[in-house]
Write an enzyme that holds these catalytic residues in place. Structure first.
Site, mmCIF file in Angstrom:
data_model
loop_
_atom_site.group_PDB
_atom_site.id
_atom_site.type_symbol
_atom_site.label_atom_id
_atom_site.label_comp_id
_atom_site.label_asym_id
_atom_site.label_seq_id
_atom_site.Cartn_x
_atom_site.Cartn_y
_atom_site.Cartn_z
ATOM 1 C CE LYS A 157 44.623 51.107 49.158
ATOM 2 N NZ LYS A 157 43.788 49.897 48.958
ATOM 3 C CD GLU B 124 37.216 58.338 49.563
ATOM 4 O OE1 GLU B 124 36.621 57.253 49.574
ATOM 5 O OE2 GLU B 124 38.138 58.604 48.744
ATOM 6 C CG ASN C 284 44.782 47.507 46.285
ATOM 7 O OD1 ASN C 284 45.102 48.275 47.183
ATOM 8 N ND2 ASN C 284 43.528 47.291 45.938
ATOM 9 N NE ARG D 287 44.364 49.523 43.242
ATOM 10 C CZ ARG D 287 43.104 49.812 43.558
ATOM 11 N NH1 ARG D 287 42.141 49.635 42.666
ATOM 12 N NH2 ARG D 287 42.812 50.256 44.756
ATOM 13 N NE ARG E 6 38.244 53.420 41.133
ATOM 14 C CZ ARG E 6 38.180 52.628 42.228
ATOM 15 N NH1 ARG E 6 38.304 53.152 43.432
ATOM 16 N NH2 ARG E 6 38.014 51.341 42.116
ATOM 17 C CE1 TYR F 119 39.567 51.694 51.811
ATOM 18 C CE2 TYR F 119 41.264 51.938 53.478
ATOM 19 C CZ TYR F 119 40.877 51.909 52.149
ATOM 20 O OH TYR F 119 41.814 52.093 51.155
ATOM 21 C CG PHE G 206 38.129 42.778 52.403
ATOM 22 C CD1 PHE G 206 38.275 44.154 52.506
ATOM 23 C CD2 PHE G 206 37.173 42.286 51.513
ATOM 24 C CE1 PHE G 206 37.500 45.031 51.770
ATOM 25 C CE2 PHE G 206 36.383 43.154 50.759
ATOM 26 C CZ PHE G 206 36.546 44.533 50.897
ATOM 27 C CG HIS H 141 41.637 55.075 48.523
ATOM 28 N ND1 HIS H 141 40.554 54.245 48.661
ATOM 29 C CD2 HIS H 141 41.146 56.353 48.467
ATOM 30 C CE1 HIS H 141 39.449 54.995 48.714
ATOM 31 N NE2 HIS H 141 39.787 56.268 48.596
ATOM 32 C CB THR I 150 39.973 46.194 43.348
ATOM 33 O OG1 THR I 150 39.028 47.234 43.096
ATOM 34 C CG2 THR I 150 40.232 46.071 44.838
#
Ligand code: IDP
Ligand code: MG
Length: 147
Positions: A11, A128, A114, A104, A87, A51, A59, A117, A93
């Protein structure tokens, strides 16, 4: 154990921190291989569509603004149990809740910014990946050494 592919995005906050390589390195150390990659700045429209599942969340607009605030580095990762493994490597998250040694925990500043993704299921990974890459842009990691 099955070979699979998942989508990973470094990100804007992590790109800004100049830790793209450190993040890729964590995937490589865990036997995930990069089979496609590109650096782009998402448009408002792309971020909103990507998203869309979160569009009713409070948010959502902040997330879209953040994801378009600077370039992102998008990758397809391949390996055994790639979705789940990614993950685990990413961590929770909210970086405050992320386990030690996760991306993270080490690179994220907040639940908004964070660092990464990662697709949350095989089904979403396929959607995706197709959102950002054509099938022809996914590499097969063969190697023939030239002597
Ligand atoms: P994930 O990225 O761990 O899969 P999701 O619940 O799918 O988490 O949320 C997508 C993204 O939306 C998060 O990575 C984070 O950037 C943002 N986000 C999620 N929950 C919140 C929140 O409570 N406040 C602000 N941003 C959030
Ligand atoms: Mg998610």
């Amino acid at each position: 154990m099955t070979m699979m592919r998942t989508l990973s995005i470094v990100k804007p906050d992590a790109v800004h921190k100049n830790v793209i390589g450190q993040i890729i390195s964590r995937f490589e150390k865990n036997n995930l291989q990069v089979v496609a990659a590109k650096m782009v700045t998402l448009s408002e429209r792309e971020a909103k569509e990507f998203y869309e599942v979160h569009k009713e969340r409070p948010f959502y607009q902040d997330l879209v603004s953040f994801m378009t605030s600077g370039p992102v580095f998008i990758m397809v990762l391949e390996g055994e149990n790639a979705v789940e493994k990614n993950r685990e490597i990413m961590g929770a998250t909210d970086p405050k809740k992320a386990a030690d040694g996760t991306i993270r925990k080490d690179f994220a500043d907040s639940i908004d910014a964070n660092a990464v993704h990662g697709s949350d299921s095989l089904e979403n990974a396929k959607i995706e990946i197709a959102f950002f890459f054509d099938a022809k842009d996914l590499q097969t990691r063969t190697y023939a050494s030239c002597r």
